[in-house]
Scaffold this motif. Structure first.
Motif: not given
Ligand code: PMV
Length: 324
Positions: A23-24, A29, A31, A157, A159
């Motif tokens: 996602a990042s 992170l 997806a 997403n 952490h």
């Protein structure tokens, strides 16, 4: 004190519901949500020593001194840990796996989990397992899951990972059929970036993965092996389909991978509950019960090309062995 050290153990994990795609990229992170089983039969032991006598960080894995990109990834994680403390000392990292490292078997999961735990413990930081999981996740998302034993989830997403059920919840067996000794051709980060950029099936994977994850999670909590096995196979095949549809294709399978999959299907047709999953490499991991594991192990071992079968029960949390 000019030296601060800790020695830790972290176990590898195999995703029952896969993570593939970010996602990042900057924050690393995932997806899609994933759910794994921690493996008692595959572990990394890592000693981290912060030492005033060192001018630079240094690391070795299985007696081989790391350089280039692998060393940079170790230094990046050490830098994140140093940033949480007042310590500016460089570190010496000595790591070993009790499974074949060069075989392309997942070693980043247990490796970065052990490094994150070892470095934080060496510096005496009092972080929760979730906080250590977040440190490991920034290096390798699958590593976030190896801080915990049993069955472990990492949300889209997210952490940090969270334990879904402890090891004692369900004593399943994962048999790892090792099909080659050569390292994988395409690293997972590179493979997923390429898939997300070029595969027309990547959006379908991201859309469907949460549903498969939800079914895997439900079946783990309900201890229903049949539904779990089918959802696990679906997750692996959908993930691999997205890679195979990339341009050019990312194909991690070999003919032996397909032969092992066929053997698992035959076992099932003959009434033995066993289910397969594959990651970013040609090896096949087969999920079964303790009762059936010996029979399944024997029938995987006779598939031509299978070099060995590693027997894994459900493993424990990553833990400290000693600290000074
Ligand atoms: O965290 P990475 O970069 O090692 O990626 C792991 C990707 C898979 O092993 C294919 C799937 C997973 O969820 O572990």
């Amino acid at each position: 004190m000019t030296e601060k050290r800790a020695k830790v153990v972290a176990h590898s994990n195999i995703a029952l519901a896969k993570y593939w795609g970010k996602a990042s990229v900057a924050e690393n992170l995932p997806a899609v949500p994933s759910l794994s089983m921690t493996l008692d039969g595959m572990r990394t032991t890592t000693e981290v020593v912060f030492d005033a006598a060192l001018a630079k960080d240094q690391a070795e894995l299985g007696g081989v001194v790391l350089a280039g990109r692998p060393l940079e990834r170790v230094v990046a994680l050490l830098d994140r840990v140093r940033a949480l403390s007042s310590c500016r000392l460089r570190a010496r990292v000595v790591s070993s796996n009790d499974f074949p490292t060069a075989s392309g078997l997942a070693s980043s999961a247990s490796g970065f989990a052990a490094l994150a735990l070892g470095a934080t413990r060496a510096l005496g930081l009092t972080l929760s397992s979730e906080e250590v999981s977040a440190l490991a996740r920034a290096s390798s998302a699958s590593a976030a899951r190896s801080l915990f034993g049993g069955f472990v989830a990492l949300g889209a997403n997210a952490h940090q990972a969270e334990q879904v059920a402890p090891a004692a919840h369900w004593p399943l067996v994962m048999l790892v059929a090792v099909t080659t000794q050569s390292p994988k051709a395409t690293g997972s980060t590179e493979g997923m970036q390429h898939t997300s950029r070029t595969s027309p099936y990547y959006p379908a994977w991201v859309e469907h993965a949460p549903r498969i994850y939800a079914e895997v999670r439900r079946a783990v909590l309900a201890k229903e092996l049949g539904p779990l096995g089918l959802a696990m196979e679906h997750s692996a095949l959908l993930m691999h389909a997205s890679m195979i549809a990339a341009a050019p294709a990312v194909i991690y399978w070999s003919p032996i991978t397909l032969a092992v999959m066929a053997q698992v299907r035959e076992l099932r047709a003959a009434g033995t509950e066993a289910y397969f999953t594959m990651d970013a490499g040609p090896h096949v991991k087969v999920l079964t019960t303790q009762e059936n594991a010996l029979r399944v192990e024997q029938s995987l071992g006779v598939v031509p090309g299978v070099e060995r079968v590693i027997w894994c029960g459900v493993g424990p949390d990553a833990h400290l062995v000693e600290a000074k």
